[in-house]
Design an enzyme around this catalytic site. Structure first.
Site, PDB file in Angstrom:
ATOM      1  N   CYS A 114       0.992  -1.208  -0.461  1.00 36.98           N
ATOM      2  CA  CYS A 114       0.002  -0.045  -0.194  1.00 36.98           C
ATOM      3  C   CYS A 114       1.145   1.590  -0.112  1.00 36.98           C
ATOM      4  O   CYS A 114       0.509   2.439  -0.972  1.00 36.98           O
ATOM      5  CB  CYS A 114      -1.187   0.075   1.892  1.00 36.98           C
ATOM      6  SG  CYS A 114      -1.909   1.334   1.550  1.00 36.98           S
ATOM      7  N   CYS A 115       1.939   1.072   0.466  1.00 37.80           N
ATOM      8  CA  CYS A 115       3.231   2.486   0.650  1.00 37.80           C
ATOM      9  C   CYS A 115       3.556   2.384  -0.324  1.00 37.80           C
ATOM     10  O   CYS A 115       3.559   3.913  -1.049  1.00 37.80           O
ATOM     11  CB  CYS A 115       3.471   2.203   2.422  1.00 37.80           C
ATOM     12  SG  CYS A 115       2.795   2.682   3.885  1.00 37.80           S
ATOM     13  N   CYS A 200      -0.812   7.614   7.291  1.00 41.14           N
ATOM     14  CA  CYS A 200      -2.515   7.720   7.342  1.00 41.14           C
ATOM     15  C   CYS A 200      -3.370   7.691   8.133  1.00 41.14           C
ATOM     16  O   CYS A 200      -2.945   6.740   8.837  1.00 41.14           O
ATOM     17  CB  CYS A 200      -1.926   6.546   6.157  1.00 41.14           C
ATOM     18  SG  CYS A 200      -1.414   7.040   4.007  1.00 41.14           S
ATOM     19  N   CYS A 203      -3.535   3.363   9.416  1.00 40.82           N
ATOM     20  CA  CYS A 203      -2.461   3.356  10.249  1.00 40.82           C
ATOM     21  C   CYS A 203      -1.382   4.255  10.796  1.00 40.82           C
ATOM     22  O   CYS A 203      -0.311   4.057  11.199  1.00 40.82           O
ATOM     23  CB  CYS A 203      -1.039   2.790   8.795  1.00 40.82           C
ATOM     24  SG  CYS A 203      -1.551   2.022   7.839  1.00 40.82           S
ATOM     25  N   CYS A 226       7.222   3.871   5.679  1.00 41.67           N
ATOM     26  CA  CYS A 226       6.758   3.402   4.719  1.00 41.67           C
ATOM     27  C   CYS A 226       7.536   3.100   3.528  1.00 41.67           C
ATOM     28  O   CYS A 226       6.922   2.739   1.914  1.00 41.67           O
ATOM     29  CB  CYS A 226       6.331   4.986   4.285  1.00 41.67           C
ATOM     30  SG  CYS A 226       6.868   6.932   4.175  1.00 41.67           S
TER      31      CYS A 226
END
Length: 238
Positions: A114-115, A200, A203, A226
C-alpha cells in the site's frame, strides 16, 4: 567529485553549522532541488526554514487519499501562512489504484504494498528530474534514523544517484518545540489529541504517555517506515 565524497565533505563542512545554514546551501547550491513534506506534526519547522530562503521552492506533498482530514486542512493553512507558492500535491494514478487497490483495502493485508502504491511510486516519479531532495527526518526518531547524517546519497533504482539533505538530523523534540514557539508557527491539530507523529488514518493511532513519538505508526507491526527513506531508493516511505 563523486557524490559519496561530496556528501562526506558537506557533512564535515556543516558539522557545526545550524539547520538554516544547511537549508540555504541545499536550496542555492545543489542544483534542482525539491522538498518532500508530509505536512505532519513537525513539518512546519522545515517548511518555515525553506520559506526564509525561497518561498517558491518546490514542495512535494503526497496525498495517499487516506490522510486525516485535519492533515489536508493543515497543509492548506501552513502553505498560506508561510506564503509557499510551490506546493504540489502528488497522488497515485487512478488507473493504477483501480488495478491494485480498487477497494482501498490493500493496507489491511499488505501495508508495504500500500505504501509503495500510494507513496513511494508517485514520489519517485515526481523526483525523476531532481538533483537533490530535502526531508525532515531526525536521529531522535530512532530505528533506521539513529545514525542519520545531514547530507547523504540517495540511490533510486534504475536512476542516477542524487543528494538527500536532512537539515534537522541532529535536532530533538525540544529543539522543534522551541522553534515552533519562537516563530509562533501553527501546530497540526492532531498533536493536541495525542498524535505526535501523523501518517495515514488506517495506520496511525494515538500515542500513550511514555511511548516514543512514532509508536502510533503501524502499531503492533514490524513495519516502522513507509519506504521512501530506505537506503537504496526513494522508491522502496513516513
Amino acid at each position: 567529485m563523486p557524490l559519496d565524497g561530496r556528501t562526506q565533505t558537506l557533512n564535515r563542512l556543516f558539522k557545526d553549522k545550524d539547520a538554516q545554514d544547511v537549508m540555504e546551501h541545499a536550496l542555492t547550491m545543489l542544483g534542482d532541488v525539491a522538498m518532500v513534506s508530509s505536512f505532519g506534526a513537525e513539518s512546519v519547522v522545515l517548511l518555515h526554514m525553506a520559506a526564509q530562503v525561497d518561498r517558491n521552492v518546490p514542495v512535494l506533498f503526497i496525498d495517499t487519499e487516506m490522510l486525516f482530514p485535519e492533515t489536508l486542512e493543515y497543509q492548506a493553512k501552513v502553505a498560506d501562512t508561510l506564503g509557499l507558492t510551490g506546493v504540489k500535491t502528488i497522488t497515485a494514478k487512478r488507473d493504477v489504484l483501480f488495478e491494485r487497490d480498487n477497494e482501498n483495502l490493500l493496507h489491511l493485508h499488505d501495508p508495504d504494498a500500500c505504501c509503495a502504491l500510494r507513496k513511494t511510486e508517485p514520489l519517485e516519479a515526481a523526483l525523476r528530474d531532481v538533483d537533490t531532495w530535502i526531508s525532515g527526518r531526525k536521529r531522535f526518531q530512532g530505528g533506521s534514523r539513529a545514525a542519520l547524517e545531514m547530507f547523504e546519497v540517495d540511490r533510486p533504482l534504475g536512476r542516477l544517484p542524487r543528494i538527500k539533505v536532512n537539515p534537522l538530523a541532529h535536532w530533538d523534540s525540544s529543539d522543534l518545540r522551541s522553534y515552533i514557539e519562537t516563530h509562533n508557527l501553527p501546530r497540526h491539530p492532531l498533536v493536541a489529541k495525542g498524535y505526535p507523529s501523523v501518517g495515514c488514518m488506517p495506520c496511525t493511532t494515538r500515542v500513550n504517555a511514555g511511548e516514543p513519538a512514532r509508536a502510533g505508526r503501524w502499531r503492533d507491526q514490524a513495519k516502522t517506515e513507509c519506504g521512501i527513506h530506505f537506503g537504496g531508493s526513494a522508491g522502496q516511505q513516513g
